[in-house]
Design an enzyme around this catalytic site. Sequence first.
Site, PDB file in Angstrom:
ATOM      1  N   MET A   1      13.527  -5.138  25.486  1.00  0.00           N
ATOM      2  CA  MET A   1      13.950  -3.918  26.136  1.00  0.00           C
ATOM      3  C   MET A   1      13.911  -2.782  25.109  1.00  0.00           C
ATOM      4  O   MET A   1      14.803  -2.678  24.288  1.00  0.00           O
ATOM      5  CB  MET A   1      15.355  -4.109  26.706  1.00  0.00           C
ATOM      6  CG  MET A   1      15.950  -2.863  27.235  1.00  0.00           C
ATOM      7  SD  MET A   1      17.625  -2.962  27.958  1.00  0.00           S
ATOM      8  CE  MET A   1      17.970  -4.647  28.183  1.00  0.00           C
ATOM      9  N   PRO A   2      12.884  -1.952  25.131  1.00  0.00           N
ATOM     10  CA  PRO A   2      12.797  -0.829  24.187  1.00  0.00           C
ATOM     11  C   PRO A   2      13.876   0.224  24.462  1.00  0.00           C
ATOM     12  O   PRO A   2      14.239   0.464  25.617  1.00  0.00           O
ATOM     13  CB  PRO A   2      11.416  -0.245  24.449  1.00  0.00           C
ATOM     14  CG  PRO A   2      10.673  -1.281  25.201  1.00  0.00           C
ATOM     15  CD  PRO A   2      11.683  -2.084  25.937  1.00  0.00           C
ATOM     16  N   TYR A   3      14.348   0.814  23.388  1.00  0.00           N
ATOM     17  CA  TYR A   3      15.342   1.886  23.456  1.00  0.00           C
ATOM     18  C   TYR A   3      14.826   3.030  22.609  1.00  0.00           C
ATOM     19  O   TYR A   3      14.548   2.855  21.423  1.00  0.00           O
ATOM     20  CB  TYR A   3      16.689   1.385  22.928  1.00  0.00           C
ATOM     21  CG  TYR A   3      17.740   2.456  22.799  1.00  0.00           C
ATOM     22  CD1 TYR A   3      18.555   2.780  23.869  1.00  0.00           C
ATOM     23  CD2 TYR A   3      17.909   3.143  21.602  1.00  0.00           C
ATOM     24  CE1 TYR A   3      19.534   3.761  23.746  1.00  0.00           C
ATOM     25  CE2 TYR A   3      18.870   4.119  21.473  1.00  0.00           C
ATOM     26  CZ  TYR A   3      19.686   4.430  22.544  1.00  0.00           C
ATOM     27  OH  TYR A   3      20.641   5.400  22.423  1.00  0.00           O
TER      28      TYR A   3
END
EC number: 5.3.2.-
Length: 65
Positions: A1-3
Amino acid sequence: MPYVNIKITNEGVTAEQKKRLMEGATQLLVDVLNKNPKTTIVVIDEVETDNWGIGGVPVTELRKK
């Protein structure tokens, strides 16, 4: 999950501009890293110019010059 966390000075950026930043950052991660856009989080922090310094000088002062 990229942030992704984007920090900008609080100088009248519109909701539409912020939406475009979110879309663009998300698309970049899709294109370059093949990330799922549905799990990509983009946060935009707006910082008052008194709290953002360049070369030891607050942006508020720099804008006056």
